[in-house]
Design a protein around this motif. Structure first.
Motif, short mmCIF file in Angstrom:
data_model
loop_
_atom_site.label_atom_id
_atom_site.label_comp_id
_atom_site.label_asym_id
_atom_site.label_seq_id
_atom_site.Cartn_x
_atom_site.Cartn_y
_atom_site.Cartn_z
N ARG A 282 0.74 -1.29 -0.13
CA ARG A 282 0.06 -0.06 0.05
C ARG A 282 0.75 1.25 -0.16
NH1 ARG A 282 -0.41 2.09 5.19
NH2 ARG A 282 0.30 0.53 6.90
N THR B 210 -0.66 4.05 -2.80
CA THR B 210 -1.86 3.90 -3.93
C THR B 210 -2.94 4.88 -3.81
OG1 THR B 210 -2.77 2.08 -2.54
CG2 THR B 210 -1.27 1.41 -4.04
N HIS C 256 -6.22 4.06 -3.51
CA HIS C 256 -6.94 3.36 -2.52
C HIS C 256 -6.43 3.83 -1.10
CE1 HIS C 256 -8.56 0.35 0.08
NE2 HIS C 256 -9.60 0.30 -0.43
N ASP C 257 -5.45 3.84 -1.02
CA ASP C 257 -4.69 3.98 0.40
C ASP C 257 -4.81 5.40 0.88
OD1 ASP C 257 -3.12 3.08 2.88
OD2 ASP C 257 -2.01 4.49 2.31
N SER D 99 -6.85 7.47 -0.36
CA SER D 99 -8.45 7.92 -0.15
C SER D 99 -8.95 8.15 1.30
CB SER D 99 -9.34 7.18 -0.81
OG SER D 99 -9.28 6.09 -0.47
N SER E 298 -0.35 9.58 -4.21
CA SER E 298 -0.74 8.78 -5.22
C SER E 298 -0.15 9.37 -6.78
CB SER E 298 -1.94 8.30 -5.43
OG SER E 298 -2.78 9.35 -5.57
N GLU F 241 -2.10 2.93 -9.01
CA GLU F 241 -3.30 1.98 -8.73
C GLU F 241 -2.74 0.92 -7.80
OE1 GLU F 241 -5.15 1.18 -12.31
OE2 GLU F 241 -6.43 2.97 -12.01
N GLU F 242 -1.68 0.22 -8.02
CA GLU F 242 -1.29 -0.73 -7.50
C GLU F 242 0.30 -0.66 -7.17
OE1 GLU F 242 -2.90 -3.36 -6.15
OE2 GLU F 242 -4.83 -3.07 -7.16
N THR G 66 -8.59 -4.55 -3.95
CA THR G 66 -7.88 -3.72 -3.24
C THR G 66 -6.81 -4.21 -2.28
OG1 THR G 66 -9.69 -3.81 -1.77
CG2 THR G 66 -9.89 -1.77 -3.29
N GLU H 1 -6.72 -5.86 4.26
CA GLU H 1 -6.82 -4.66 4.93
C GLU H 1 -5.95 -4.89 6.27
OE1 GLU H 1 -8.23 -1.96 4.16
OE2 GLU H 1 -9.13 -2.84 2.35
#
Length: 589
Positions: free
Chosen positions: A378, A389, A391-392, A394, A401, A422-423, A567, A570
């Motif tokens: 992440r 990333t 996602h992280d 956000s 990112s 993204e990854e 994703t 977690e």
């Protein structure tokens, strides 16, 4: 680096309830005595590289301070019409008739070339005035020291120095107030720069005056009745003169109305940068009074250089915005260091060889393709940048990112690619030693010059369209080729501008790797630590943007073992790795 606690050396603490001002030399005597000894006698020092002692001599290069402290250190007064230490007695400063303040307006034209047309302009500056004189000649340290000796100024630590120095000031009408204690150093008069001004303090003063004036903050703005009356007396800026009918002052085009201020402060309250780059500005914004408070010098520095041309682009007229943008670029160029770096020279050399000429086993192992399992992360820290990333990011109050890569497009043109991570994946190749490669899987913004990416012709300000993505591209890139950027939306009242984001480049984080003294041939792979912002000039083509052929069937990553489109888990456990100066945050396997 010099501002970090472990590198700071506290030499002088001035006691007392008030500012020492001209009496600072009294407290500097122990420091000057030690500096004099370090220059004349030196001090035994151990050289860890040569593994032997040597006699080290130390010299004070310069002092760094703001402008008021410049007077305390140099002995030259920074108040009045002779406050400029460069022009000195050859200053053209004058007093404004209404406000009574000292002004240096129109003092800069004498530094232009003799044939410059602005020297003869009678309307754009002070009414009916031309500037024909030459700029003042900069005096050397020896000339300044001789001038002090001729006047007879004394250091402030001597008995009756205040009375003697005051009498000399009244007789000579010069800008000197005393003889600085630094002149006692034997090399001080030969230094080219003896006292340096701290740019960050100057930036904060500029920010406060510009921002409070544009936002029309009551009690802080420089656009008041006295300043308007001074314009009338000087005969300039007739559009700001009072109305001929009722005598009221007209609203200026460089101030924002209440609705525009609400848009501006709401945008500043929500803006996000990378970790540790700037403090949380939301704490410094008062939405009720539409003002800012408690801003640190570094926060003002970031706004002046990174945000000034962004926040006012859609809120102010074009001519006003251009003036503020040039001011922002001036400070950015003043504090910027240009560093040119070449990456992966070994990779360029061997990538062009045919299979018959490859002899190194490691090249053959890499050519065989990666293993079937990969790891995802992440976050990833490399070269002083902290990447995360989308996602992280956000879930955080910071934004890490965004990235930028230089390369060649299919048309052959050199361009800058801007995208978001993204990854973050780690692939591993078989054979010993084990070989891991970190890759960023990115979503790239469209590079079309009008619909996807636009660059301001004059100021080189880059914007990207969040709705436009690059149609045909390879998503993977090496982290070492990426520089971190932040995408900032414009505070605007126009819906047509809401899809465009400004690209703000970030500085690297400086860190130092410890050197082991017992290692004979110690090689460190640490970044050089510095304070100024930097620009990197890359000569990189898209051969370093990995293709599917380079990964030798990248579809192995999309099996049931791991799905790169998901994703990931977690897991909050963090794994740190220091290989090659990198830190890795482990998310899942």
């Amino acid at each position: 680096m010099c501002m970090k606690d472990e590198y700071m050396f506290l030499s002088v603490i001035t006691p007392g309830p008030s500012n020492s001002k001209d009496k600072l030399d009294v407290f500097l005597q122990p420091l000057i005595a030690e500096l004099h000894s370090l220059w004349s006698n030196g001090v035994p020092t151990y050289d860890i590289h040569a593994q032997q002692n040597f006699n080290m001599r130390v010299a004070l290069m310069l002092t760094i301070s703001d402008f008021p402290a410049y007077a305390m250190l140099s002995g030259w007064s920074t108040a009045g019409k002779q406050a400029c230490p460069h022009c000195m007695s050859d200053s053209d400063a004058f007093s404004l008739p209404c406000s009574g303040k000292t002004s240096w307006f129109d003092n800069h034209r004498k530094f232009l070339s003799e044939d410059h047309p602005l020297r003869r302009n009678r309307t754009m500056f002070r009414r009916g005035k031309q500037v024909l004189q030459s700029p003042p000649i900069t005096k050397t340290g020896g000339e300044l020291l001789n001038e002090l000796d001729e006047f007879g100024f004394r250091p402030s630590y001597e008995i009756d120095s205040d009375t003697i120095n005051r009498k000399i000031c009244n007789l000579t009408r010069c800008g000197w107030r005393r003889r600085s204690i630094f002149w006692e150093l034997p090399y001080w008069s030969t230094n080219l720069i003896r006292h340096n001004l701290d740019v960050m303090h100057i930036e904060k003063n500029f920010f406060d005056n510009v921002f409070n004036t544009v936002c029309n903050i009551q009690g802080r703005t420089k656009d008041n009745a006295k300043s308007r009356a001074d314009l009338v007396q000087m005969g300039i800026r007739t559009e700001l003169h009072p109305s001929t009918t009722d005598g009221r002052f007209l609203k200026s085009n460089y101030t924002l109305d209440k609705h525009a201020r609400q848009v501006l402060f709401r945008w500043l309250k929500e803006v996000r940068f990378s970790d540790g780059y700037v403090s949380k500005m939301a704490r410094c914004i008062d939405m009720n009074k539409l003002s800012m408070f408690g801003m640190k010098s570094h926060d003002c520095h970031v706004i002046m250089q990174r945000l000034l041309h962004v926040v006012f682009r859609e809120l102010l007229p074009r001519d006003v915005w251009e003036a503020l943008t040039e001011l922002s670029i001036f400070f950015a160029d003043l504090t910027e260091a240009y560093i040119q770096t070449n990456f992966f020279q070994w990779f360029r050399q061997y990538a062009t060889l045919s299979d018959a000429e490859i002899e190194l086993p490691i090249i053959k192992q890499v050519a065989g393709g990666p293993l079937m399992k990969v790891k995802t992360y992440r976050g990833y820290c490399i070269n002083g940048f902290n990447f995360h990333t989308v996602h992280d990011t956000s879930f955080k109050g910071t934004n890490n990112s965004g990235l930028q890569v230089s390369g060649h497009m299919s048309s052959g043109n050199v361009t800058e690619l801007y995208g978001q991570i993204e990854e973050i994946i780690e692939i591993e190749y078989p054979g010993l030693p084990m070989k891991q490669v970190i890759l960023f899987k990115c979503r790239w913004f469209d590079t079309h010059p009008r619909s996807g990416t636009r660059v301001h012709k004059k100021y080189k300000i880059v914007d990207v369209n969040r709705k436009k993505n690059l149609g045909y591209y390879e998503p993977f890139v090496f982290p070492t080729l990426a520089s971190q950027v932040v995408y900032l939306t414009y505070p605007t009242t126009k819906r047509t501008k809401s899809n465009w984001m400004h690209v703000s480049t970030l500085r690297r984080r400086a860190y130092v790797t410890d050197v082991e003294a017992n290692t004979e041939q110690n090689q460190t792979e640490a970044n050089d630590a510095f304070q100024a912002d930097e620009s990197e000039l890359h000569d990189i083509s898209t051969q370093f943007l990995l293709t599917s052929q380079d990964l030798v069937d990248v579809n192995v990553m999309y099996d049931n073992e791991i799905d790169l489109n998901s994703t990931g888990s977690e897991t909050e456990e963090v794994q740190y790795s220091s290989d090659d100066g990198r830190d890795i945050y482990d998310e899942s396997e």
